[in-house]
Design a protein around this motif. Structure first.
Motif, PDB file in Angstrom:
ATOM      1  N   ARG A   1       0.839  -1.190   0.000  1.00 45.10           N
ATOM      2  CA  ARG A   1       0.000   0.000   0.000  1.00 45.10           C
ATOM      3  C   ARG A   1       0.883   1.252   0.000  1.00 45.10           C
ATOM      4  N   GLY A   2       0.598   2.173  -0.901  1.00 44.81           N
ATOM      5  CA  GLY A   2       1.317   3.429  -0.966  1.00 44.81           C
ATOM      6  C   GLY A   2       2.622   3.389  -1.738  1.00 44.81           C
ATOM      7  N   TYR A   3       2.988   2.222  -2.257  1.00 48.16           N
ATOM      8  CA  TYR A   3       4.230   2.098  -3.045  1.00 48.16           C
ATOM      9  C   TYR A   3       4.096   2.931  -4.317  1.00 48.16           C
ATOM     10  N   LYS A   4       5.137   3.745  -4.617  1.00 47.29           N
ATOM     11  CA  LYS A   4       5.114   4.598  -5.800  1.00 47.29           C
ATOM     12  C   LYS A   4       6.233   4.293  -6.790  1.00 47.29           C
ATOM     13  N   GLY A   5       7.251   3.542  -6.378  1.00 48.52           N
ATOM     14  CA  GLY A   5       8.361   3.229  -7.278  1.00 48.52           C
ATOM     15  C   GLY A   5       9.630   2.992  -6.481  1.00 48.52           C
ATOM     16  N   HIS A   6      10.665   2.525  -7.182  1.00 52.51           N
ATOM     17  CA  HIS A   6      11.937   2.256  -6.508  1.00 52.51           C
ATOM     18  C   HIS A   6      13.096   2.368  -7.496  1.00 52.51           C
ATOM     19  N   GLN A   7      14.281   2.403  -6.916  1.00 53.10           N
ATOM     20  CA  GLN A   7      15.529   2.390  -7.687  1.00 53.10           C
ATOM     21  C   GLN A   7      16.569   1.706  -6.825  1.00 53.10           C
ATOM     22  N   VAL A   8      17.382   0.844  -7.440  1.00 53.73           N
ATOM     23  CA  VAL A   8      18.474   0.157  -6.727  1.00 53.73           C
ATOM     24  C   VAL A   8      19.779   0.532  -7.413  1.00 53.73           C
TER      25      VAL A   8
ATOM     26  N   GLU B   1      30.000  -4.553  -2.340  1.00 52.22           N
ATOM     27  CA  GLU B   1      29.074  -5.154  -1.370  1.00 52.22           C
ATOM     28  C   GLU B   1      28.042  -4.141  -0.872  1.00 52.22           C
ATOM     29  N   ARG B   2      28.089  -2.926  -1.394  1.00 49.18           N
ATOM     30  CA  ARG B   2      27.175  -1.873  -0.939  1.00 49.18           C
ATOM     31  C   ARG B   2      26.114  -1.593  -1.994  1.00 49.18           C
ATOM     32  N   TYR B   3      24.887  -1.492  -1.530  1.00 48.50           N
ATOM     33  CA  TYR B   3      23.750  -1.160  -2.382  1.00 48.50           C
ATOM     34  C   TYR B   3      22.997   0.000  -1.734  1.00 48.50           C
ATOM     35  N   VAL B   4      22.466   0.875  -2.570  1.00 46.32           N
ATOM     36  CA  VAL B   4      21.597   1.940  -2.094  1.00 46.32           C
ATOM     37  C   VAL B   4      20.236   1.725  -2.745  1.00 46.32           C
ATOM     38  N   LEU B   5      19.253   1.477  -1.906  1.00 46.63           N
ATOM     39  CA  LEU B   5      17.883   1.228  -2.360  1.00 46.63           C
ATOM     40  C   LEU B   5      17.041   2.448  -2.027  1.00 46.63           C
ATOM     41  N   MET B   6      16.352   2.971  -3.022  1.00 49.79           N
ATOM     42  CA  MET B   6      15.441   4.084  -2.827  1.00 49.79           C
ATOM     43  C   MET B   6      14.034   3.608  -3.151  1.00 49.79           C
ATOM     44  N   ILE B   7      13.139   3.752  -2.184  1.00 51.82           N
ATOM     45  CA  ILE B   7      11.743   3.378  -2.398  1.00 51.82           C
ATOM     46  C   ILE B   7      10.901   4.619  -2.152  1.00 51.82           C
ATOM     47  N   TYR B   8       9.991   4.884  -3.062  1.00 52.34           N
ATOM     48  CA  TYR B   8       9.095   6.032  -2.944  1.00 52.34           C
ATOM     49  C   TYR B   8       7.735   5.561  -2.446  1.00 52.34           C
ATOM     50  N   TRP B   9       7.270   6.230  -1.389  1.00 55.90           N
ATOM     51  CA  TRP B   9       5.995   5.914  -0.752  1.00 55.90           C
ATOM     52  C   TRP B   9       5.089   7.144  -0.806  1.00 55.90           C
ATOM     53  N   GLU B  10       3.802   6.895  -0.865  1.00 51.02           N
ATOM     54  CA  GLU B  10       2.838   7.992  -0.834  1.00 51.02           C
ATOM     55  C   GLU B  10       2.926   8.752   0.487  1.00 51.02           C
ATOM     56  N   THR B  11       2.987   8.022   1.616  1.00 48.83           N
ATOM     57  CA  THR B  11       3.089   8.648   2.937  1.00 48.83           C
ATOM     58  C   THR B  11       4.143   7.901   3.755  1.00 48.83           C
ATOM     59  N   LEU B  12       4.626   8.527   4.805  1.00 48.14           N
ATOM     60  CA  LEU B  12       5.571   7.874   5.712  1.00 48.14           C
ATOM     61  C   LEU B  12       4.938   6.640   6.344  1.00 48.14           C
ATOM     62  N   GLU B  13       3.668   6.752   6.716  1.00 47.95           N
ATOM     63  CA  GLU B  13       2.969   5.647   7.365  1.00 47.95           C
ATOM     64  C   GLU B  13       2.796   4.438   6.441  1.00 47.95           C
ATOM     65  N   ASN B  14       2.753   4.684   5.120  1.00 48.80           N
ATOM     66  CA  ASN B  14       2.687   3.541   4.202  1.00 48.80           C
ATOM     67  C   ASN B  14       3.880   2.628   4.395  1.00 48.80           C
ATOM     68  N   HIS B  15       5.040   3.203   4.702  1.00 41.63           N
ATOM     69  CA  HIS B  15       6.217   2.384   4.964  1.00 41.63           C
ATOM     70  C   HIS B  15       6.267   1.919   6.417  1.00 41.63           C
TER      71      HIS B  15
END
Length: 99
Positions: free
Chosen positions: A34-41, A49-63
């Protein structure tokens, strides 16, 4: 929209396996939340060994509530968690400017 920024450090030599696992987890679990808007890895060049994951949410509470307190979070961690060298660092951001 909220940006969840996740700094992930995985066990050395597990990059190929983790690449498959993170894509699977994002496609099968995170993208259905719920509230997922997209992501990038992003994968580290100097530190493979390092990854940066960005996830976009509609609201903070969605996450923090809808996802983190759901069975889907345990499913996500079961897919990617075995590769972690240390627990990921997670922070949330609001957009200040976009070009």
């Amino acid at each position: 929209m909220i940006l969840e920024l996740v700094d992930i450090r995985i066990q050395a030599g597990k990059q190929q396996e983790f690449d498959i696992a993170i894509v699977k987890g994002l496609q099968q679990v995170i993208s259905k939340a719920r509230g997922y808007k997209g992501h990038q890895v992003n994968k580290g060049i100097e530190t493979p060994e390092r990854y940066v994951l960005m996830i976009y949410w509609e609201t903070l509470e969605n996450h923090t509530v809808d996802f983190r307190q759901s069975p889907a979070f345990q499913e996500w961690r079961a897919i990617v968690g075995p590769y972690f060298a240390v627990p990921p660092t997670v922070e949330h951001f609001n957009l200040l400017e976009k070009t």
